[in-house]
Design a protein around this motif. Sequence first.
Motif, PDB file in Angstrom:
ATOM      1  N   VAL A 113      30.108  50.205   2.769  1.00  0.00           N
ATOM      2  CA  VAL A 113      29.665  49.466   3.946  1.00  0.00           C
ATOM      3  C   VAL A 113      30.419  48.151   4.054  1.00  0.00           C
ATOM      4  O   VAL A 113      30.889  47.770   5.140  1.00  0.00           O
ATOM      5  CB  VAL A 113      28.132  49.233   3.915  1.00  0.00           C
ATOM      6  CG1 VAL A 113      27.701  48.216   4.956  1.00  0.00           C
ATOM      7  CG2 VAL A 113      27.394  50.544   4.108  1.00  0.00           C
ATOM      8  N   LYS A 114      30.576  47.458   2.943  1.00  0.00           N
ATOM      9  CA  LYS A 114      31.305  46.188   2.950  1.00  0.00           C
ATOM     10  C   LYS A 114      32.751  46.399   3.366  1.00  0.00           C
ATOM     11  O   LYS A 114      33.309  45.642   4.173  1.00  0.00           O
ATOM     12  CB  LYS A 114      31.238  45.529   1.570  1.00  0.00           C
ATOM     13  CG  LYS A 114      31.882  44.176   1.526  1.00  0.00           C
ATOM     14  CD  LYS A 114      31.707  43.517   0.179  1.00  0.00           C
ATOM     15  CE  LYS A 114      32.369  42.140   0.188  1.00  0.00           C
ATOM     16  NZ  LYS A 114      32.212  41.456  -1.066  1.00  0.00           N
ATOM     17  N   ARG A 115      33.379  47.433   2.834  1.00  0.00           N
ATOM     18  CA  ARG A 115      34.780  47.725   3.174  1.00  0.00           C
ATOM     19  C   ARG A 115      34.915  48.087   4.652  1.00  0.00           C
ATOM     20  O   ARG A 115      35.863  47.648   5.319  1.00  0.00           O
ATOM     21  CB  ARG A 115      35.312  48.857   2.291  1.00  0.00           C
ATOM     22  CG  ARG A 115      36.761  49.174   2.538  1.00  0.00           C
ATOM     23  CD  ARG A 115      37.651  48.023   2.120  1.00  0.00           C
ATOM     24  NE  ARG A 115      39.035  48.388   2.347  1.00  0.00           N
ATOM     25  CZ  ARG A 115      39.947  47.572   2.822  1.00  0.00           C
ATOM     26  NH1 ARG A 115      39.652  46.320   3.077  1.00  0.00           N
ATOM     27  NH2 ARG A 115      41.169  47.987   3.029  1.00  0.00           N
ATOM     28  N   ILE A 116      33.995  48.858   5.174  1.00  0.00           N
ATOM     29  CA  ILE A 116      34.020  49.217   6.604  1.00  0.00           C
ATOM     30  C   ILE A 116      33.914  47.958   7.458  1.00  0.00           C
ATOM     31  O   ILE A 116      34.643  47.803   8.443  1.00  0.00           O
ATOM     32  CB  ILE A 116      32.903  50.228   6.937  1.00  0.00           C
ATOM     33  CG1 ILE A 116      33.243  51.595   6.333  1.00  0.00           C
ATOM     34  CG2 ILE A 116      32.698  50.337   8.453  1.00  0.00           C
ATOM     35  CD1 ILE A 116      32.097  52.582   6.349  1.00  0.00           C
ATOM     36  N   ALA A 145      25.338  55.885  -6.672  1.00  0.00           N
ATOM     37  CA  ALA A 145      25.562  56.253  -5.270  1.00  0.00           C
ATOM     38  C   ALA A 145      25.223  55.094  -4.335  1.00  0.00           C
ATOM     39  O   ALA A 145      25.942  54.834  -3.362  1.00  0.00           O
ATOM     40  CB  ALA A 145      24.739  57.480  -4.914  1.00  0.00           C
ATOM     41  N   GLU A 146      24.152  54.374  -4.631  1.00  0.00           N
ATOM     42  CA  GLU A 146      23.779  53.227  -3.804  1.00  0.00           C
ATOM     43  C   GLU A 146      24.806  52.099  -3.926  1.00  0.00           C
ATOM     44  O   GLU A 146      25.149  51.453  -2.935  1.00  0.00           O
ATOM     45  CB  GLU A 146      22.391  52.708  -4.190  1.00  0.00           C
ATOM     46  CG  GLU A 146      21.273  53.633  -3.781  1.00  0.00           C
ATOM     47  CD  GLU A 146      19.937  53.230  -4.364  1.00  0.00           C
ATOM     48  OE1 GLU A 146      18.921  53.510  -3.709  1.00  0.00           O
ATOM     49  OE2 GLU A 146      19.894  52.649  -5.468  1.00  0.00           O
ATOM     50  N   GLU A 147      25.300  51.883  -5.137  1.00  0.00           N
ATOM     51  CA  GLU A 147      26.332  50.868  -5.335  1.00  0.00           C
ATOM     52  C   GLU A 147      27.589  51.229  -4.555  1.00  0.00           C
ATOM     53  O   GLU A 147      28.191  50.380  -3.895  1.00  0.00           O
ATOM     54  CB  GLU A 147      26.663  50.717  -6.816  1.00  0.00           C
ATOM     55  CG  GLU A 147      25.580  50.045  -7.614  1.00  0.00           C
ATOM     56  CD  GLU A 147      25.886  50.005  -9.100  1.00  0.00           C
ATOM     57  OE1 GLU A 147      26.886  50.632  -9.544  1.00  0.00           O
ATOM     58  OE2 GLU A 147      25.126  49.354  -9.827  1.00  0.00           O
ATOM     59  N   GLN A 148      27.983  52.507  -4.613  1.00  0.00           N
ATOM     60  CA  GLN A 148      29.165  52.963  -3.873  1.00  0.00           C
ATOM     61  C   GLN A 148      28.937  52.808  -2.375  1.00  0.00           C
ATOM     62  O   GLN A 148      29.833  52.378  -1.651  1.00  0.00           O
ATOM     63  CB  GLN A 148      29.500  54.415  -4.219  1.00  0.00           C
ATOM     64  CG  GLN A 148      30.752  54.912  -3.524  1.00  0.00           C
ATOM     65  CD  GLN A 148      31.993  54.138  -3.932  1.00  0.00           C
ATOM     66  OE1 GLN A 148      32.223  53.894  -5.107  1.00  0.00           O
ATOM     67  NE2 GLN A 148      32.795  53.728  -2.968  1.00  0.00           N
ATOM     68  N   HIS A 149      27.750  53.129  -1.917  1.00  0.00           N
ATOM     69  CA  HIS A 149      27.428  52.984  -0.494  1.00  0.00           C
ATOM     70  C   HIS A 149      27.564  51.523  -0.064  1.00  0.00           C
ATOM     71  O   HIS A 149      28.136  51.236   0.995  1.00  0.00           O
ATOM     72  CB  HIS A 149      26.015  53.499  -0.208  1.00  0.00           C
ATOM     73  CG  HIS A 149      25.590  53.323   1.206  1.00  0.00           C
ATOM     74  ND1 HIS A 149      26.113  54.077   2.227  1.00  0.00           N
ATOM     75  CD2 HIS A 149      24.722  52.459   1.778  1.00  0.00           C
ATOM     76  CE1 HIS A 149      25.584  53.686   3.376  1.00  0.00           C
ATOM     77  NE2 HIS A 149      24.729  52.703   3.124  1.00  0.00           N
TER      78      HIS A 149
END
Length: 97
Positions: free
Chosen positions: A72-75, A64-68
């Motif tokens: 964030v990077k994509r945003i 979940a942290e990796e996905q977050h």
Amino acid sequence: MPILQHHDIEFKRYAVKLIVHEGKKRADVAREHGISASTLENWVRNYREDKGDSLFGSGYLTPAEEQHQRDVKRIEELEEEVAILKKAAAFFAKNQE
């Protein structure tokens, strides 16, 4: 001064599996694999708290942290693209007047 050891996630999962799923004693696993008992206890606690999704330490993140982090990077990338497009639209609108 003791030397710090870093174990990969697979090793941590293996050690935790011996305790949680195979019923081995923590002290035995710690001794057999050269792990401090307190470190092994932390791994087991983290495993149980996170329901096996992760084992913290040495920079490992939960899925979940990796996905977050990816989100964030994509945003940030998308926000930068929007800012560039807004500037381009303003430039072209100004030149059409």
